[in-house]
Design an enzyme around this catalytic site. Structure first.
Site, mmCIF file in Angstrom:
data_model
loop_
_atom_site.group_PDB
_atom_site.id
_atom_site.type_symbol
_atom_site.label_atom_id
_atom_site.label_comp_id
_atom_site.label_asym_id
_atom_site.label_seq_id
_atom_site.Cartn_x
_atom_site.Cartn_y
_atom_site.Cartn_z
ATOM 1 N N HIS A 100 102.572 78.730 126.279
ATOM 2 C CA HIS A 100 101.208 78.218 126.205
ATOM 3 C C HIS A 100 101.078 76.988 127.098
ATOM 4 C CE1 HIS A 100 102.405 74.965 123.553
ATOM 5 N NE2 HIS A 100 102.969 75.828 122.728
ATOM 6 N N HIS A 120 104.564 72.138 111.055
ATOM 7 C CA HIS A 120 103.920 73.448 111.139
ATOM 8 C C HIS A 120 102.956 73.743 109.991
ATOM 9 C CE1 HIS A 120 107.438 73.907 113.775
ATOM 10 N NE2 HIS A 120 106.595 74.613 114.487
ATOM 11 N N CYS A 160 110.795 74.901 112.949
ATOM 12 C CA CYS A 160 111.406 73.667 113.452
ATOM 13 C C CYS A 160 112.897 73.842 113.680
ATOM 14 C CB CYS A 160 111.249 72.520 112.464
ATOM 15 S SG CYS A 160 109.588 71.937 112.240
ATOM 16 N N HIS A 162 103.803 74.257 127.234
ATOM 17 C CA HIS A 162 105.019 74.517 128.020
ATOM 18 C C HIS A 162 104.735 74.320 129.506
ATOM 19 C CE1 HIS A 162 105.419 77.267 124.407
ATOM 20 N NE2 HIS A 162 106.411 76.411 124.242
ATOM 21 N N LYS A 171 87.299 80.408 121.379
ATOM 22 C CA LYS A 171 87.135 81.534 120.470
ATOM 23 C C LYS A 171 86.696 82.775 121.239
ATOM 24 C CE LYS A 171 85.832 80.076 116.056
ATOM 25 N NZ LYS A 171 84.699 79.610 115.261
ATOM 26 N N LYS A 178 84.524 76.549 120.966
ATOM 27 C CA LYS A 178 83.558 77.631 121.126
ATOM 28 C C LYS A 178 84.031 78.584 122.236
ATOM 29 C CE LYS A 178 78.704 78.428 122.085
ATOM 30 N NZ LYS A 178 77.589 77.805 122.787
ATOM 31 N N CYS A 238 106.002 72.380 105.728
ATOM 32 C CA CYS A 238 106.603 71.657 106.848
ATOM 33 C C CYS A 238 105.596 70.652 107.414
ATOM 34 C CB CYS A 238 107.000 72.656 107.935
ATOM 35 S SG CYS A 238 107.285 71.873 109.527
ATOM 36 N N CYS A 286 112.700 74.539 107.631
ATOM 37 C CA CYS A 286 111.561 75.167 108.316
ATOM 38 C C CYS A 286 112.117 76.021 109.446
ATOM 39 C CB CYS A 286 110.591 74.130 108.883
ATOM 40 S SG CYS A 286 109.345 74.895 109.959
HETATM 41 ZN ZN LIG Z 1 108.238 73.244 111.039
#
Ligand SMILES: [Zn+2]
Length: 505
Positions: free
Chosen positions: A17, A146, A128, A20, A298, A295, A143, A125
């Site tokens: 994403h 997250h 993680c 990164h 989505k 907006k 977590c 987690c």
């Molecule tokens: Zn986590």
């Protein structure tokens, strides 16, 4: 001089994403810039394939984990290529040479007496890959990062005596105030250490996926102890037959987002001290670049995936936006509208038009011939070069590009002030016109070279449009760098207008 820069190795149990892409772009900008300084550089990126989530997902899908990661690795290898980020090596933790190195690395820690066996119990987690104590969890046992359920795990583990390194780490932080940048991240890491360090588990039991410990093959190296040494292991096999550790360790700059600060700023230096390696030169912790127009996101669904953005705008504009959208190191948010606006207003109008106008005026008023002329310059290019170097020494990739943009704006202003179209009407002012055109060419050569790390595709196009060599050495950021040239034609728009598909309401 040598320069080594790393991104974290990314988890393959997600897909690439914009976050990164952000770290990868920043690392590439730094590597390219240091190359322009004539330094020997090494840029490492790659993927972490031993996350326990990988094994779990592969099992759920009923496929072999190796096959699963090979399929996913394709998208991850594509990311730096599409961003035009030229890493020197792409590491995968399933590489045999990496696994061998990890075993040697943990053995050194073990031999140093820093490993002991104990029962581990804690809230784990999976995302993680980390344990939390009860007081660290959110309400409902979630977590803290997250906000997803954690699992209570109890098992025999090997532990690393991190607590024994508290004083040494504090000493390191006190001796090297630039060990972690920016300063507020340094403070965060230092106060975490000062608050007391707990030993941490370096192994997991009953996991067939990972690197088995050399002294107990029933346990595999806990994911961080497997992952962090990639920064060293890659140097041992990136170039066959050559060990790059003496060259590039410890002149390393680790880049990462803030969520993995603790592992890099606390665990990693302690592990290195224990294993007998020198400590990294610098750790740079950046914030999150968030996209806020919900907006649009989505209606487009996959907006945080950087690839469609690159398809629309090209890699250079996305690199430019990442460097410029928020101050590198800080948290901040931007939007798709901002991507588009920077493309049109800054790349298209400020820079693209300046190149078009300058080349068109040389073509029209001087029959495509650029000559040298003596006189006061349009902008202080020596100061630009000094500021670029000084800012990028602090990994301030936003401040450095801001400095370049001030010169771009200054050059546009200079065109308005000197009005070459008026000078061209008066034969008596030919020398003035030659000076204006030479100054604009010098300015554009300087800007192209200064931006080359950010806009690797565009920079050579600017130089070529002005009939100049595409050498990117930083010495060219000075007055008088533009060589006399002939046959200069009006340049095609560098950043043509893009019609955006209208988002569904
Ligand atoms: Zn986590």
């Amino acid at each position: 001089m040598r320069f080594y820069v790393t991104t974290p190795i990314y988890y393959v149990n997600s897909t690439p994403h914009i976050g990164h892409a952000y770290t990868t772009i920043a690392a590439d900008i730094l590597a390219r810039h240091h190359k322009q300084r004539g330094e020997e550089t090494f840029f490492l990126t790659g993927i972490d394939e031993h996350a326990s989530g990988v094994y779990r997902v592969a099992q759920e899908q009923g496929i072999d984990p190796h096959q699963y990661i090979d399929e996913i690795a394709v998208a991850w290898k594509e990311l730096p290529e599409r961003l035009n980020a030229r890493s020197d090596f792409f590491i995968r933790t399933s590489d045999e040479a990496h696994k061998r190195f990890v075993r040697e690395f943990v053995q050194r820690i073990y031999d140093n007496g820093d490993v002991y066996e104990d029962v581990y119990a804690g809230f784990y987690c999976v995302s993680c890959e980390a344990f939390y104590s009860e007081d660290e969890l959110l309400e409902g046992g979630l977590c803290p990062i997250h906000e997803r359920p954690t699992e209570w795990i109890e098992e025999k583990n090997y532990f690393f005596r991190l607590s024994a390194y508290q004083d040494k780490l504090l000493q390191l932080y006190d001796e090297r105030p630039d060990f972690v940048l920016p300063g507020f991240r340094y403070n965060e890491a230092r106060s975490f250490i000062a608050g007391g360090l707990r030993d941490f588990s370096i192994s997991r039991a009953g996991q067939p996926w990972g690197v088995p410990l050399p002294w107990d093959e029933s346990q595999v190296a806990y994911v961080w102890v497997d992952a962090l040494p990639n920064y060293l292991s890659a140097l041992t096999y990136a170039r066959p037959g050559e060990d790059l550790i003496p060259k590039f360790w410890p002149v390393v700059h680790h880049l990462m987002a803030k969520d993995i600060l603790r592992f890099h700023c606390v665990y990693w230096p302690a592990l290195l001290m224990s294993a007998g390696y020198d400590l990294p030169k610098q750790i740079f912790v950046h914030g999150y670049l968030l996209l806020e127009d919900k907006k649009i996101s989505k209606s487009r669904g996959n907006v945080v995936d950087p690839l469609p953005l690159i398809e629309t705008y090209g890699a250079d504009p996305i690199r430019f936006w990442c460097a410029r959208a928020i101050s590198f190191g800080q948290d901040g948010s931007s939007s798709l509208d901002a991507v588009h606006e920077r493309y049109e207003r800054e790349l298209g109008n400020d820079l693209g038009n300046l190149v078009s106008r300058t080349t068109a005026m040389i073509a029209r008023y001087r029959d495509g011939r650029l000559t040298r002329a003596e006189g006061p310059p349009a902008a202080d290019l020596g100061a630009l070069r000094a500021e670029l170097v000084e800012r990028l020494d602090r990994l301030d990739i936003t401040g450095a590009v801001d400095a370049v943009w001030q010169v771009v704006r200054r050059l546009n202003q200079y065109v308005e002030e000197t009005a070459p179209w008026q000078l061209a009407k008066d034969e008596a002012r030919a020398a003035e016109l030659d000076l204006v055109l030479a100054n604009l060419a010098d300015g554009l050569v300087a800007v192209a070279v200064a931006l080359a790390a950010y806009l690797p595709e565009t920079a050579p196009q600017i130089l070529e449009a002005l009939g100049q060599s595409t050498d990117l050495s930083l010495d060219r950021i000075r007055s008088g760098a533009a060589e006399p040239a002939e046959g200069i034609l009006p340049a095609e728009p560098l950043f043509p207008r893009i019609e955006l598909p209208t988002a569904a309401a």
